[in-house]
Scaffold this motif. Structure first.
Motif, PDB file in Angstrom:
ATOM      1  N   THR A 133      21.796 -50.654  -2.249  1.00 33.81           N
ATOM      2  CA  THR A 133      21.157 -49.430  -2.725  1.00 33.81           C
ATOM      3  C   THR A 133      21.229 -49.386  -4.237  1.00 33.81           C
ATOM      4  OG1 THR A 133      21.852 -48.294  -0.719  1.00 33.81           O
ATOM      5  CG2 THR A 133      21.136 -46.906  -2.545  1.00 33.81           C
ATOM      6  N   GLN A 134      20.103 -49.548  -4.886  1.00 33.56           N
ATOM      7  CA  GLN A 134      20.050 -49.561  -6.339  1.00 33.56           C
ATOM      8  C   GLN A 134      18.868 -48.723  -6.816  1.00 33.56           C
ATOM      9  OE1 GLN A 134      20.033 -53.614  -7.830  1.00 33.56           O
ATOM     10  NE2 GLN A 134      21.135 -54.306  -6.016  1.00 33.56           N
ATOM     11  N   THR A 135      18.943 -48.269  -8.069  1.00 37.78           N
ATOM     12  CA  THR A 135      17.819 -47.566  -8.664  1.00 37.78           C
ATOM     13  C   THR A 135      16.694 -48.568  -8.892  1.00 37.78           C
ATOM     14  OG1 THR A 135      19.337 -46.059  -9.781  1.00 37.78           O
ATOM     15  CG2 THR A 135      17.073 -46.155 -10.617  1.00 37.78           C
ATOM     16  N   ILE A 136      15.524 -48.259  -8.389  1.00 40.87           N
ATOM     17  CA  ILE A 136      14.383 -49.173  -8.530  1.00 40.87           C
ATOM     18  C   ILE A 136      13.947 -49.264  -9.987  1.00 40.87           C
ATOM     19  CG2 ILE A 136      11.956 -49.537  -7.915  1.00 40.87           C
ATOM     20  CD1 ILE A 136      12.571 -48.142  -5.249  1.00 40.87           C
ATOM     21  N   ILE A 137      13.782 -50.486 -10.468  1.00 43.74           N
ATOM     22  CA  ILE A 137      13.294 -50.705 -11.826  1.00 43.74           C
ATOM     23  C   ILE A 137      11.814 -51.067 -11.743  1.00 43.74           C
ATOM     24  CG2 ILE A 137      13.492 -52.130 -13.900  1.00 43.74           C
ATOM     25  CD1 ILE A 137      16.426 -52.524 -13.255  1.00 43.74           C
ATOM     26  N   LYS A 138      10.987 -50.287 -12.397  1.00 44.63           N
ATOM     27  CA  LYS A 138       9.548 -50.557 -12.412  1.00 44.63           C
ATOM     28  C   LYS A 138       9.235 -51.605 -13.478  1.00 44.63           C
ATOM     29  CE  LYS A 138       8.365 -45.837 -11.003  1.00 44.63           C
ATOM     30  NZ  LYS A 138       7.648 -44.595 -11.378  1.00 44.63           N
ATOM     31  N   ASP A 139       8.121 -52.312 -13.285  1.00 44.45           N
ATOM     32  CA  ASP A 139       7.714 -53.318 -14.270  1.00 44.45           C
ATOM     33  C   ASP A 139       7.551 -52.700 -15.659  1.00 44.45           C
ATOM     34  OD1 ASP A 139       7.773 -55.361 -12.487  1.00 44.45           O
ATOM     35  OD2 ASP A 139       5.616 -55.407 -12.109  1.00 44.45           O
ATOM     36  N   SER A 140       7.062 -51.449 -15.694  1.00 45.96           N
ATOM     37  CA  SER A 140       6.827 -50.789 -16.986  1.00 45.96           C
ATOM     38  C   SER A 140       8.131 -50.523 -17.734  1.00 45.96           C
ATOM     39  CB  SER A 140       6.068 -49.475 -16.785  1.00 45.96           C
ATOM     40  OG  SER A 140       6.797 -48.593 -15.945  1.00 45.96           O
ATOM     41  N   ASP A 141       9.264 -50.462 -16.989  1.00 45.63           N
ATOM     42  CA  ASP A 141      10.553 -50.191 -17.640  1.00 45.63           C
ATOM     43  C   ASP A 141      10.971 -51.323 -18.580  1.00 45.63           C
ATOM     44  OD1 ASP A 141      10.870 -47.768 -16.340  1.00 45.63           O
ATOM     45  OD2 ASP A 141      11.962 -48.629 -14.659  1.00 45.63           O
ATOM     46  N   PHE A 142      10.554 -52.550 -18.264  1.00 43.30           N
ATOM     47  CA  PHE A 142      11.015 -53.694 -19.047  1.00 43.30           C
ATOM     48  C   PHE A 142      10.460 -53.731 -20.470  1.00 43.30           C
ATOM     49  CE2 PHE A 142      11.547 -55.275 -14.645  1.00 43.30           C
ATOM     50  CZ  PHE A 142      12.906 -55.533 -14.694  1.00 43.30           C
ATOM     51  N   SER A 143       9.394 -52.966 -20.728  1.00 40.66           N
ATOM     52  CA  SER A 143       8.801 -52.973 -22.075  1.00 40.66           C
ATOM     53  C   SER A 143       9.288 -51.814 -22.929  1.00 40.66           C
ATOM     54  CB  SER A 143       7.270 -52.933 -21.965  1.00 40.66           C
ATOM     55  OG  SER A 143       6.870 -51.715 -21.336  1.00 40.66           O
ATOM     56  N   SER A 144      10.249 -51.038 -22.406  1.00 45.31           N
ATOM     57  CA  SER A 144      10.702 -49.821 -23.078  1.00 45.31           C
ATOM     58  C   SER A 144      11.121 -50.017 -24.530  1.00 45.31           C
ATOM     59  CB  SER A 144      11.874 -49.195 -22.306  1.00 45.31           C
ATOM     60  OG  SER A 144      11.438 -48.749 -21.047  1.00 45.31           O
ATOM     61  N   ASN A 145      11.744 -51.147 -24.845  1.00 47.60           N
ATOM     62  CA  ASN A 145      12.294 -51.350 -26.187  1.00 47.60           C
ATOM     63  C   ASN A 145      11.383 -52.127 -27.133  1.00 47.60           C
ATOM     64  OD1 ASN A 145      14.758 -49.988 -25.605  1.00 47.60           O
ATOM     65  ND2 ASN A 145      15.465 -51.787 -24.480  1.00 47.60           N
ATOM     66  N   SER A 146      10.135 -52.340 -26.734  1.00 47.01           N
ATOM     67  CA  SER A 146       9.225 -53.066 -27.622  1.00 47.01           C
ATOM     68  C   SER A 146       8.892 -52.209 -28.839  1.00 47.01           C
ATOM     69  CB  SER A 146       7.931 -53.439 -26.891  1.00 47.01           C
ATOM     70  OG  SER A 146       7.123 -52.297 -26.703  1.00 47.01           O
ATOM     71  N   GLY A 147       8.574 -52.852 -29.940  1.00 47.33           N
ATOM     72  CA  GLY A 147       8.277 -52.164 -31.190  1.00 47.33           C
ATOM     73  C   GLY A 147       7.158 -51.156 -31.053  1.00 47.33           C
ATOM     74  N   TYR A 148       6.164 -51.482 -30.237  1.00 50.39           N
ATOM     75  CA  TYR A 148       5.012 -50.598 -30.026  1.00 50.39           C
ATOM     76  C   TYR A 148       5.454 -49.256 -29.459  1.00 50.39           C
ATOM     77  CZ  TYR A 148       0.740 -48.746 -27.869  1.00 50.39           C
ATOM     78  OH  TYR A 148      -0.301 -47.940 -27.483  1.00 50.39           O
ATOM     79  N   GLU A 153       6.990 -43.423 -29.813  1.00 50.10           N
ATOM     80  CA  GLU A 153       8.031 -42.409 -29.628  1.00 50.10           C
ATOM     81  C   GLU A 153       8.301 -41.678 -30.955  1.00 50.10           C
ATOM     82  OE1 GLU A 153      12.675 -42.167 -28.097  1.00 50.10           O
ATOM     83  OE2 GLU A 153      11.975 -43.940 -29.158  1.00 50.10           O
ATOM     84  N   ASN A 154       8.490 -42.434 -32.019  1.00 55.39           N
ATOM     85  CA  ASN A 154       8.757 -41.833 -33.331  1.00 55.39           C
ATOM     86  C   ASN A 154       7.593 -40.958 -33.788  1.00 55.39           C
ATOM     87  OD1 ASN A 154      11.241 -43.102 -33.487  1.00 55.39           O
ATOM     88  ND2 ASN A 154      10.447 -44.895 -34.578  1.00 55.39           N
ATOM     89  N   PHE A 155       6.373 -41.413 -33.514  1.00 58.76           N
ATOM     90  CA  PHE A 155       5.174 -40.668 -33.893  1.00 58.76           C
ATOM     91  C   PHE A 155       5.110 -39.330 -33.146  1.00 58.76           C
ATOM     92  CE2 PHE A 155       0.441 -40.050 -33.830  1.00 58.76           C
ATOM     93  CZ  PHE A 155       0.283 -39.942 -35.217  1.00 58.76           C
ATOM     94  N   GLU A 176       8.073 -40.143 -23.446  1.00 59.74           N
ATOM     95  CA  GLU A 176       9.270 -40.642 -22.759  1.00 59.74           C
ATOM     96  C   GLU A 176       9.191 -42.160 -22.684  1.00 59.74           C
ATOM     97  OE1 GLU A 176      11.719 -38.560 -19.386  1.00 59.74           O
ATOM     98  OE2 GLU A 176      10.229 -39.847 -18.440  1.00 59.74           O
ATOM     99  N   ARG A 177       9.760 -42.790 -23.688  1.00 58.19           N
ATOM    100  CA  ARG A 177       9.716 -44.255 -23.781  1.00 58.19           C
ATOM    101  C   ARG A 177      10.526 -44.906 -22.652  1.00 58.19           C
ATOM    102  NH1 ARG A 177      13.300 -47.530 -26.184  1.00 58.19           N
ATOM    103  NH2 ARG A 177      14.330 -45.797 -27.261  1.00 58.19           N
ATOM    104  N   ALA A 178      11.669 -44.308 -22.327  1.00 61.01           N
ATOM    105  CA  ALA A 178      12.515 -44.810 -21.240  1.00 61.01           C
ATOM    106  C   ALA A 178      12.605 -43.734 -20.162  1.00 61.01           C
ATOM    107  CB  ALA A 178      13.910 -45.141 -21.758  1.00 61.01           C
ATOM    108  N   ARG A 179      12.533 -44.146 -18.896  1.00 60.28           N
ATOM    109  CA  ARG A 179      12.553 -43.180 -17.807  1.00 60.28           C
ATOM    110  C   ARG A 179      13.810 -42.307 -17.845  1.00 60.28           C
ATOM    111  NH1 ARG A 179      12.110 -44.962 -11.883  1.00 60.28           N
ATOM    112  NH2 ARG A 179      12.782 -46.974 -12.669  1.00 60.28           N
ATOM    113  N   GLY A 180      13.629 -40.988 -17.708  1.00 61.65           N
ATOM    114  CA  GLY A 180      14.748 -40.059 -17.698  1.00 61.65           C
ATOM    115  C   GLY A 180      15.170 -39.581 -19.077  1.00 61.65           C
ATOM    116  N   GLN A 181      14.453 -40.048 -20.111  1.00 61.40           N
ATOM    117  CA  GLN A 181      14.813 -39.739 -21.491  1.00 61.40           C
ATOM    118  C   GLN A 181      14.724 -38.240 -21.803  1.00 61.40           C
ATOM    119  OE1 GLN A 181      12.291 -41.829 -24.250  1.00 61.40           O
ATOM    120  NE2 GLN A 181      13.881 -41.941 -25.824  1.00 61.40           N
ATOM    121  N   TYR A 182      13.701 -37.578 -21.282  1.00 62.02           N
ATOM    122  CA  TYR A 182      13.495 -36.149 -21.558  1.00 62.02           C
ATOM    123  C   TYR A 182      14.692 -35.328 -21.065  1.00 62.02           C
ATOM    124  CZ  TYR A 182      11.331 -31.484 -21.559  1.00 62.02           C
ATOM    125  OH  TYR A 182      11.057 -30.150 -21.775  1.00 62.02           O
ATOM    126  N   LEU A 183      15.056 -35.509 -19.799  1.00 62.52           N
ATOM    127  CA  LEU A 183      16.169 -34.755 -19.217  1.00 62.52           C
ATOM    128  C   LEU A 183      17.495 -35.127 -19.864  1.00 62.52           C
ATOM    129  CD1 LEU A 183      15.263 -34.732 -15.405  1.00 62.52           C
ATOM    130  CD2 LEU A 183      15.114 -32.835 -17.031  1.00 62.52           C
TER     131      LEU A 183
END
Length: 218
Positions: A133-148, A153-155, A176-183
């Motif tokens: 039982t693990q938290t599912i990681i979506k493909d989109s999560d892997f790009s969270s730290n890219s410069g783009y 996010e900063n903008f 929300e660049r990374a999931r759960g960031q807002y909360l």
């Protein structure tokens, strides 16, 4: 740490008996993760330990011998792979292919010793359940730290949203660049600071990487 060669040879001997208490049998190389395991063994075997989560196993007893003060497991009694069956079976399946070399493949292994036999039927299913039982990681999560995404996010944190009436802007978009960031950011604030956050970043104005891609493509 168990050498890939040893893990493959044990699976070859016992097959499904080794995965008896596992929740799944081998899903062949149709599963995306299994394809990745085979690809790592073929192209970067020395990185297998770093890339793979390893296996979670149970046993009733283990024997350990020391050589130059280093402990080595010499015998495992009633050994079961309860999480990592796909890794185990994929390593074996790849080892049967031509030109495959497991000499550089090593697997991280956890062994939980269940000493009370009467508790085996109760404890092992729980270990299997929780290990699988693990938290599912979506493909989109892997790009969270890219410069783009960092730039977007900063903008979003610096640009005020124009109001419909043309008056003074009071809120911004929240990217929300990374999931759960807002909360997560909201939970770190209290009192006046929390009220200002809720006014400045309305929940309905939060958007994610998936939203962003849809807006971009539209």
């Amino acid at each position: 740490i168990i050498p890939g060669k040893i893990l493959a040879s044990i699976y070859n001997k016992y097959r499904q008996g080794l995965l008896e208490k596992n929740v799944r049998t081998f899903l062949q190389f149709k599963a995306k993760v299994n394809k990745g395991i085979r690809e790592t063994i073929r192209e970067a075997p020395d990185m297998f330990l770093a890339y793979n989560n390893g296996i979670s196993t149970t046993a009733e007893k283990i024997d350990i011998e020391f050589e130059d003060n280093v402990p080595y497991i010499t015998r495992i009694e009633n050994w079961q792979v309860v999480n990592g069956g796909q890794t185990t079976a994929s390593i074996f399946a790849t080892s049967t292919e031509k030109e495959s070399d497991l000499s550089k493949v090593f697997v991280q292994m956890k062994i939980s010793i269940v000493q009370q036999k009467e508790e085996m039927e109760n404890i092992v299913p729980k270990i299997s359940r929780f290990a699988n039982t693990q938290t599912i990681i979506k493909d989109s999560d892997f790009s969270s730290n890219s410069g783009y995404h960092v730039a977007i996010e900063n903008f979003s944190r610096s640009e005020w949203m124009p109001t419909k009436t043309g008056g003074k802007a009071t809120n911004k978009w929240f990217y929300e660049r990374a999931r759960g960031q807002y909360l997560d950011e909201k939970s770190q604030k209290s009192g006046k600071e929390l009220k200002l956050f809720e006014i400045e970043y309305l929940k309905k104005q939060k958007f994610t990487k998936t939203d962003l891609s849809k807006y971009e493509m539209s």
